[in-house]
Design an enzyme around this catalytic site. Structure first.
Site, PDB file in Angstrom:
ATOM      1  N   GLY A  48      36.914  35.187  47.295  1.00 17.29           N
ATOM      2  CA  GLY A  48      38.264  35.699  47.063  1.00 17.29           C
ATOM      3  C   GLY A  48      38.546  37.103  47.553  1.00 17.29           C
ATOM      4  CG  ASP A 102      38.588  37.476  43.664  1.00 13.24           C
ATOM      5  OD1 ASP A 102      37.808  37.911  42.796  1.00 13.24           O
ATOM      6  OD2 ASP A 102      38.707  36.259  43.906  1.00 13.24           O
ATOM      7  CG  ASP A 105      40.153  35.723  33.762  1.00 14.72           C
ATOM      8  OD1 ASP A 105      40.663  36.196  32.742  1.00 14.72           O
ATOM      9  OD2 ASP A 105      40.242  34.515  34.034  1.00 14.72           O
ATOM     10  CB  THR A 109      32.256  36.785  37.705  1.00 14.47           C
ATOM     11  OG1 THR A 109      32.736  35.525  37.260  1.00 14.47           O
ATOM     12  CG2 THR A 109      31.731  36.663  39.118  1.00 14.47           C
TER      13      THR A 109
HETATM   14  P1  5GP Z   1      35.714  36.187  35.230  1.00 16.90           P
HETATM   15  O1  5GP Z   1      34.240  35.920  35.322  1.00 16.90           O
HETATM   16  O2  5GP Z   1      36.074  37.642  35.247  1.00 16.90           O
HETATM   17  O3  5GP Z   1      36.339  35.473  34.047  1.00 16.90           O
HETATM   18  O4  5GP Z   1      36.399  35.478  36.444  1.00 16.90           O
HETATM   19  C1  5GP Z   1      36.239  35.936  37.712  1.00 16.90           C
HETATM   20  C2  5GP Z   1      36.450  34.836  38.734  1.00 16.90           C
HETATM   21  O5  5GP Z   1      37.272  33.759  38.237  1.00 16.90           O
HETATM   22  C3  5GP Z   1      37.190  35.403  39.919  1.00 16.90           C
HETATM   23  O6  5GP Z   1      36.298  35.952  40.865  1.00 16.90           O
HETATM   24  C4  5GP Z   1      37.951  34.195  40.414  1.00 16.90           C
HETATM   25  O7  5GP Z   1      37.127  33.442  41.274  1.00 16.90           O
HETATM   26  C5  5GP Z   1      38.234  33.384  39.166  1.00 16.90           C
HETATM   27  N1  5GP Z   1      39.574  33.666  38.619  1.00 16.90           N
HETATM   28  C6  5GP Z   1      39.869  34.290  37.456  1.00 16.90           C
HETATM   29  N2  5GP Z   1      41.201  34.366  37.281  1.00 16.90           N
HETATM   30  C7  5GP Z   1      41.764  33.768  38.366  1.00 16.90           C
HETATM   31  C8  5GP Z   1      43.126  33.540  38.775  1.00 16.90           C
HETATM   32  O8  5GP Z   1      44.114  33.885  38.108  1.00 16.90           O
HETATM   33  N3  5GP Z   1      43.293  32.908  39.970  1.00 16.90           N
HETATM   34  C9  5GP Z   1      42.254  32.487  40.744  1.00 16.90           C
HETATM   35  N4  5GP Z   1      42.553  31.883  41.891  1.00 16.90           N
HETATM   36  N5  5GP Z   1      40.965  32.697  40.402  1.00 16.90           N
HETATM   37  C10 5GP Z   1      40.721  33.334  39.212  1.00 16.90           C
END
Ligand code: 5GP
Length: 181
Positions: A48, A102, A105, A109
């Site tokens: 991303g 990118d 959330d 990750t």
């Molecule tokens: P985390 O581990 O912070 O919850 O999520 C990170 C990963 O989830 C990002 O690198 C992305 O790949 C995916 N992600 C989280 N939110 C979104 C979103 O609103 N749209 C998209 N396309 N991917 C997301």
């Protein structure tokens, strides 16, 4: 308001390309002053981040290199989902590292990436730059030095972010329209 249909879902435009580019310029300005006279090693987390990384690096002035990594997710036998950082060929020891994401959330990750880097290397410094940040869902305490834009908990696409692999090329940022059928 501009609405698009991608596969089976409707998305509404939320952030224009101009707003995204301005946010990236602000990050670059801050990096340019924070790292003046230092060499930066950017580590971009694919897929991303490729658009954000490209736009950011055009604006960054200190001497720098960029390396691209990926997160491989697989099911461990006893430990559940395992996320492994792959493709990191650089030696990060003693380097000023900026991780390029990118979107952050929940932060899980980012936490995996950080802990894998810190278990293997001793960078001189490590900072995080993310294009988008969802403060309401962030569950970790890793400081994020450079945030482009804070957004609500909606699922977004565009500027490298995908829906089932599609939509990464969109020049604006769109959020899923949950009220549409
Ligand atoms: P985390 O581990 O912070 O919850 O999520 C990170 C990963 O989830 C990002 O690198 C992305 O790949 C995916 N992600 C989280 N939110 C979104 C979103 O609103 N749209 C998209 N396309 N991917 C997301």
């Amino acid at each position: 308001m501009k609405t698009i249909l991608l596969l089976n879902k409707k998305f509404k435009m939320k952030i224009s390309s101009v707003q995204v580019k301005t946010a990236i310029e602000h990050i670059a300005d801050r990096i340019n002053s924070d790292y003046e006279g230092k060499e930066i090693l950017f580590v971009a987390v694919l897929n991303g981040s490729f658009m954000f990384a490209a736009e950011l690096l055009r604006k960054v002035k200190p001497l720098n290199r960029i390396s691209f990594v990926k997160i491989a997710s697989y099911q461990g036998e006893t430990t559940g989902a395992i996320k492994e950082l792959i493709g990191l060929k650089e030696d990060l020891n003693g380097k000023h590292v900026i991780l390029i994401e990118d979107i952050v959330d929940t932060g899980f990750t980012l936490d995996h990436v950080m802990s894998q880097i810190k278990s293997t290397y001793r960078p001189a410094s490590i900072a995080v730059a993310t294009l988008l940040f969802k403060p309401q869902s962030y569950r970790k305490s890793i400081p994020i030095a450079y945030i482009g834009l804070e957004i609500p908990n909606d699922f977004v696409i565009g500027w490298g972010l995908d829906y089932n692999g599609y939509g990464r090329n969109l020049d604006n940022i769109y959020a899923v329209d949950n009220h549409s059928s």
